[in-house]
Write a protein that holds these residues in place. Structure first.
Motif, PDB file in Angstrom:
ATOM      1  N   MET A   1       0.867  -1.227   0.023  1.00 58.81           N
ATOM      2  CA  MET A   1       0.190   0.058   0.042  1.00 58.81           C
ATOM      3  C   MET A   1       0.831   1.143  -0.057  1.00 58.81           C
ATOM      4  SD  MET A   1      -2.933   1.257   2.795  1.00 58.81           S
ATOM      5  CE  MET A   1      -3.898  -0.080   2.605  1.00 58.81           C
ATOM      6  N   THR A   2       0.612   2.047  -1.044  1.00 55.09           N
ATOM      7  CA  THR A   2       1.586   3.447  -0.954  1.00 55.09           C
ATOM      8  C   THR A   2       1.123   4.343   0.068  1.00 55.09           C
ATOM      9  OG1 THR A   2      -0.050   4.748  -2.458  1.00 55.09           O
ATOM     10  CG2 THR A   2       1.319   3.156  -3.458  1.00 55.09           C
ATOM     11  N   ARG A   7      -3.259   7.463   3.190  1.00 62.42           N
ATOM     12  CA  ARG A   7      -4.314   8.585   3.400  1.00 62.42           C
ATOM     13  C   ARG A   7      -5.481   8.263   3.164  1.00 62.42           C
ATOM     14  NH1 ARG A   7       1.222  11.438   2.472  1.00 62.42           N
ATOM     15  NH2 ARG A   7       0.871  11.249   0.202  1.00 62.42           N
ATOM     16  N   LEU A   8      -5.790   8.082   2.227  1.00 60.85           N
ATOM     17  CA  LEU A   8      -7.275   7.567   1.623  1.00 60.85           C
ATOM     18  C   LEU A   8      -7.877   6.457   2.728  1.00 60.85           C
ATOM     19  CD1 LEU A   8      -6.533   7.056  -2.174  1.00 60.85           C
ATOM     20  CD2 LEU A   8      -7.844   8.877  -1.052  1.00 60.85           C
ATOM     21  N   GLN A   9      -6.986   5.591   3.313  1.00 62.94           N
ATOM     22  CA  GLN A   9      -7.681   4.496   4.251  1.00 62.94           C
ATOM     23  C   GLN A   9      -8.081   5.624   5.438  1.00 62.94           C
ATOM     24  OE1 GLN A   9      -5.192   1.468   6.175  1.00 62.94           O
ATOM     25  NE2 GLN A   9      -6.461   0.137   5.140  1.00 62.94           N
ATOM     26  N   GLY A  14     -11.754   7.764   9.245  1.00 66.68           N
ATOM     27  CA  GLY A  14     -12.005   9.039   9.921  1.00 66.68           C
ATOM     28  C   GLY A  14     -11.035   9.556  10.977  1.00 66.68           C
ATOM     29  N   THR A  15      -9.714   8.868  10.741  1.00 66.90           N
ATOM     30  CA  THR A  15      -8.695   9.241  11.504  1.00 66.90           C
ATOM     31  C   THR A  15      -7.818  10.455  11.402  1.00 66.90           C
ATOM     32  OG1 THR A  15      -7.228   7.753  10.337  1.00 66.90           O
ATOM     33  CG2 THR A  15      -8.592   6.766  12.171  1.00 66.90           C
ATOM     34  N   ALA A  16      -7.981  10.879   9.981  1.00 71.12           N
ATOM     35  CA  ALA A  16      -7.437  12.211   9.546  1.00 71.12           C
ATOM     36  C   ALA A  16      -8.393  12.816   8.386  1.00 71.12           C
ATOM     37  CB  ALA A  16      -5.981  11.842   8.866  1.00 71.12           C
ATOM     38  N   GLN A  17      -8.435  14.137   8.391  1.00 74.30           N
ATOM     39  CA  GLN A  17      -9.124  14.962   7.473  1.00 74.30           C
ATOM     40  C   GLN A  17      -8.164  15.501   6.465  1.00 74.30           C
ATOM     41  OE1 GLN A  17     -12.607  14.842   7.846  1.00 74.30           O
ATOM     42  NE2 GLN A  17     -12.359  13.570   9.654  1.00 74.30           N
ATOM     43  N   TRP A  18      -7.923  14.505   5.730  1.00 73.03           N
ATOM     44  CA  TRP A  18      -6.961  14.886   4.591  1.00 73.03           C
ATOM     45  C   TRP A  18      -7.758  15.841   3.392  1.00 73.03           C
ATOM     46  CZ3 TRP A  18      -1.963  14.825   5.246  1.00 73.03           C
ATOM     47  CH2 TRP A  18      -1.409  13.823   5.930  1.00 73.03           C
ATOM     48  N   ASP A 446     -13.653   6.239  -3.082  1.00 74.72           N
ATOM     49  CA  ASP A 446     -14.615   6.808  -2.162  1.00 74.72           C
ATOM     50  C   ASP A 446     -15.265   8.157  -2.605  1.00 74.72           C
ATOM     51  OD1 ASP A 446     -14.114   4.661  -0.505  1.00 74.72           O
ATOM     52  OD2 ASP A 446     -12.014   5.619  -0.009  1.00 74.72           O
ATOM     53  N   PHE A 447     -14.418   8.991  -3.113  1.00 73.01           N
ATOM     54  CA  PHE A 447     -14.986  10.326  -3.500  1.00 73.01           C
ATOM     55  C   PHE A 447     -15.963  10.190  -4.912  1.00 73.01           C
ATOM     56  CE2 PHE A 447     -14.835  14.349  -5.923  1.00 73.01           C
ATOM     57  CZ  PHE A 447     -15.132  15.189  -5.021  1.00 73.01           C
TER      58      PHE A 447
END
Length: 891
Positions: A1-2, A7-9, A14-18, A446-447
């Motif tokens: 996983m890159t 970040r997408l994960q 819901g652990t980071a609001q990228w 997801d988006f």
């Protein structure tokens, strides 16, 4: 996983609001419906470009290569001045829908170069002329030209002669979700040293002047740190943030308030105004706030850049207290973070794209994805508030209460949406969004899913079930492709991630049931399973404006309207069958769509059991049928994409699936046994080891072949760069209809429209359009899935060369991709004879993804940054690759 996948994960978990910060500014807020408070909906005139620098926007903000938070409360974008222009460059310039000889048109050159889905890295390029920008000449010359003339572009003015311009690269890299590094690099491409004033600008969207929100955010100057200028900002939503600017720029402060005196000749409400920085630089007036506080601020860098040289400005928008971090804000860590984010973006796209692609193909695909990400915009429009006006201002004209969009009082958007083009179309269009999502799903499922669900939510969908079309007329009707997109995104995600999101499919399916019912109740008024549709997205493809009453009365039976509904039925059937695997309750719903499809197929061939069909047996093509008040009916024999849309409704039912769904199988068999006409619309010529396969299609095998005879004929629809929207046959043989003393004519026009229908900036009478081509390619693949290699068709028609439908689909995919790829001569068809784009090393690898393409040459036309649906080229390149040398001769 890159790392980007991680970040997408984190976003999913819901652990980071990228995605809190992103490229959410519009590129044009002026001239939009949202900012129009006129009596008669004259949006271009009510808020023109000349007002934009001095007038606070009500519903959104714009800028060049800017970013904002997802609510667009805090905005950042660079501003430029070459010390010659009559206005500072805060936003891109373009012509209005009435000024351009082919409708609205941006008159600037800018390119989206890179973007990660979480916006952890963003890069774009703006080419800023060093000479005085020719605003007046662009308006005058385009105004002089007719619709038969080409557009007069910025390159045509000679402003880039001698390479006297700046290449300005704007980059963002996130250290964390709340710590954003900004790097702006200006290269002087000219032969002499040139001045450039660069003003990275931070401001708040004006939410306080309308009498609805009391709290006002603030910006203020903070004491300098070593080598760093500091601006503090505080908002009720986010608390404190800081903008750090490296070096010793002059800090300027004002307020984002309207200059009423300049625009309307009345007293200003504030001493500090939106256009203060313009006046400070150009008029040398002391109109900035000497107290160094306000709601708009900039760091003024006055640069002199040598020929061939560059200058770089570095900033940081952060939630980290600069008292602890200013000294190290621009140290080695700064460049290290940029290097890391660029590497991570490379690794992410290396996973997403084929390693078999040549460098040029990878570059085109990467820029298409970048355009999709950069075209995300924070879109605000509350129809009730907009119609009523604001307490702090006089009430709007009473005509507006029954004007544009007044039937859509439940519409209330405050979301990040995928835009077709953030300058020419800085508003969502529902059927555009569907195509965006299919391309987006390759890099960010997801988006894509969120966008599809969003348009089905209660604050978008009308209570009657209609989806809003686009802001100029929410009530117009676009092709019902939302279900198709949802099904495709579902399958793309399953392929990419190895598992399906059943919850998404359930949510979208339930809402689509409501929309499907709206179509049946509103667009099939006589209950004949023949659908009128109206606009249906193909603009001027027909003899008449299909959204308006017919000139002689009567009505149209639309081959494409009915076909779109056939496709909708099969998309819903496919989703229902998938959901039935785990929940048998969906089996009866699947039966409903199976049977409804059969009725639509029957209606295409016998409208109302009156012996009237939309198929012309003599010509072997589908046409619209005109029904006049005297009871007569006539085919409108225009060979257009309308006649190809029936090919889009196709689905195969496999025996293995039917075994797992016994209740659906039993109901289907009962229907076939008891409805005599049903079996005629199901092909069962193919078998698998487990029994007969069933093809559901609006077209029989014979009709498929006859339609393809036209579609794959170079004298008709087949161009070197995809399928034309109108047959080339009509170049020498225009269709002419005389009715009620008036003549209506449809001729082949491969480039811009020569009429003002639908604004004149789109044309479906000859050019190549990506969305329909994409759907046709997919349908050919589906037909091949059923018929296999034994069904072969001449390609091109009359050539004697037989290919399978799968091979033809691949050929069409590569022909479309070839529009953007270098051919044997090193040229890209999209740019035609524009030598600057074909040979200049600073231009030749920059790609614009236009709205549509010349039907003979592939030259790009219409909106220049339509990395909405034209970004489908990224998906085509993914699935079919590229030719060693692009173009028809590569076959």
């Amino acid at each position: 996983m890159t790392r980007e996948d991680q970040r997408l994960q984190e976003l999913r978990q819901g652990t980071a609001q990228w995605r809190r910060w992103g490229p959410y500014l519009s590129e044009r807020q002026w001239g939009t419906v949202r900012e129009d408070y006129s009596a008669n909906g004259t949006a271009w005139e009510y808020f023109p470009h000349d007002h934009a620098r001095s007038r606070a926007y009500r519903w959104g903000e714009d800028g060049i290569g800017g970013i904002s938070d997802s609510h667009q409360r805090v905005c950042f974008a660079p501003t430029f001045w070459n010390r010659r222009d009559p206005i500072i460059k805060e936003r891109f310039f373009g012509l209005t829908g009435h000024e351009g000889n082919h409708g609205e048109d941006v008159k600037e050159y800018y390119f989206y170069l890179d973007a990660a889905p979480t916006h952890s890295y963003l890069k774009m390029l703006y080419k800023y002329p060093q000479g005085e920008f020719p605003y007046a000449r662009l308006v005058a010359e385009n105004g002089r030209r007719t619709k038969s003339d080409p557009e007069f572009e910025l390159l045509d003015t000679g402003i880039f002669d001698g390479d006297r311009y700046f290449d300005i690269f704007i980059e963002y890299a996130k250290a964390t979700a709340e710590d954003i590094l900004i790097r702006i690099t200006a290269w002087n491409r000219g032969p002499e040293a040139a001045p450039l004033d660069l003003l990275p600008t931070l401001w708040f969207r004006n939410t306080w002047s309308w009498g609805r929100e009391a709290q006002k955010p603030k910006l203020w100057r903070i004491a300098d740190r070593a080598g760093v200028k500091l601006i503090g900002l505080e908002t009720p939503l986010y608390g404190q943030r800081w903008l750090m600017a490296e070096g010793s720029p002059r800090l300027l402060f004002t307020d984002n308030e309207t200059n009423f005196a300049r625009l309307f000749g009345v007293e200003n409400r504030s001493p500090y105004l939106k256009d203060a920085f313009h006046d400070y630089l150009i008029r040398n007036e002391g109109v900035v706030n000497q107290a160094e506080t306000g709601t708009k601020a900039a760091a003024l860098y006055r640069l002199e850049i040598p020929p061939g040289g560059s200058a770089t400005v570095r900033l940081r928008l952060t939630d980290q207290d600069p008292g602890r971090s200013a000294d190290s804000a621009f140290g080695h860590e700064f460049d290290g973070i940029f290097k890391a984010r660029i590497t991570e973006a490379d690794e992410f796209y290396a996973r997403c794209v084929s390693r078999k692609l040549a460098d040029d193909g990878r570059s085109v695909q990467r820029q298409a994805f970048a355009g999709l990400v950069w075209s995300q915009q924070s879109y605000h429009y509350d129809v009730v508030t907009w119609l009523q006006g604001d307490p702090a201002f006089p009430p709007p004209p009473p005509e507006r209460k029954k004007g544009r969009n007044y039937r859509w009082k439940t519409f209330n958007s405050a979301d990040v949406l995928s835009m077709p083009d953030k300058w020419e179309y800085p508003w969502f269009a529902s059927w555009d969004t569907a195509f965006h999502c299919v391309a987006l799903a390759v890099i960010d499922p997801d988006f894509a899913k969120d966008q599809l669900i969003l348009l089905l939510r209660e604050w978008y969908m009308h209570p009657n079930g209609q989806l809003p079309a686009y802001e100029w007329a929410f009530g117009d009707v676009n092709p019902p492709v939302h279900a198709w997109a949802a099904w495709r995104v579902y399958k793309i995600e399953k392929r990419i991630r190895g598992h399906a999101d059943r919850g998404f499919l359930v949510r979208v399916f339930q809402k689509l049931l409501i929309n499907f019912t709206w179509w049946v109740n509103r667009k099939d008024p006589d209950g004949l399973n023949v659908f009128e549709g109206g606009f249906l997205g193909l603009d001027n493809v027909g003899v008449f404006d299909r959204s308006a009453p017919l000139p002689a009365g009567g009505h149209l039976e639309q081959a494409d309207g009915t076909s779109w509904m056939g496709m909708y039925c099969l998309n819903m059937l496919a989703m229902a069958l998938e959901l039935s695997r785990e929940d048998g309750a969906y089996g009866s719903v699947a039966s409903k769509f199976f049977e409804h499809f059969i009725y639509i197929a029957q209606a295409m061939n016998d409208v109302g059991s009156e012996g009237i069909a939309l198929w012309d047996e003599e010509d072997g093509f589908y046409y619209d049928a005109l029904h006049l008040p005297d009871g007569s009916h006539h085919f409108l024999k225009v060979r257009s994409l309308v006649g190809a849309i029936p090919l889009l409704a196709v689905e195969t039912l496999e025996p293995e699936m039917l075994v797992k769904l016994p209740h659906f199988r039993e109901r289907m068999q009962w229907f076939l046994d008891n409805v005599p006409a049903a079996a005629a619309h199901i092909d069962m010529s193919q078998n698998s080891p487990n029994g007969p396969r069933r093809l559901l299609s609006l077209v029989s095998r014979d009709r498929l072949l006859r339609v393809l005879g036209y579609m794959l004929d170079e004298k008709e629809f087949l161009s070197p760069h995809g399928i034309r929207s109108l047959s080339r046959f009509h170049r020498e043989n225009p269709y002419v209809l005389n009715i009620s003393g008036s003549e209506y004519r449809v001729g082949y026009e491969p480039a811009e429209s020569r009429t003002g229908t639908f604004g004149g900036n789109s044309n479906w009478r000859g050019p190549v359009w990506f969305p329909i081509n994409f759907l046709l390619i997919e349908s050919l693949q589906k037909f091949h899935y059923y018929f296999g290699d034994e069904l072969q068709v001449e390609f091109p028609t009359g050539s004697g060369r037989k290919l399978t439908l799968w091979q033809i689909a691949a050929e069409l995919s590569m022909s479309l991709s070839a529009i953007f790829l270098r051919d044997r001569s090193g040229h890209r068809p999209v740019y035609g004879a524009i030598e600057k784009f074909q040979s200049d090393p600073h231009w030749r690898d920059l790609v614009c993804f236009f709205e549509y393409f010349h039907g003979d040459t592939g030259v790009g036309l219409g909106a220049a940054h339509q990395t909405g649906w034209t970004a489908l080229v990224a998906k085509l390149i993914e699935q079919s690759g590229e030719r060693a040398h692009a173009g028809m001769d590569g076959r």
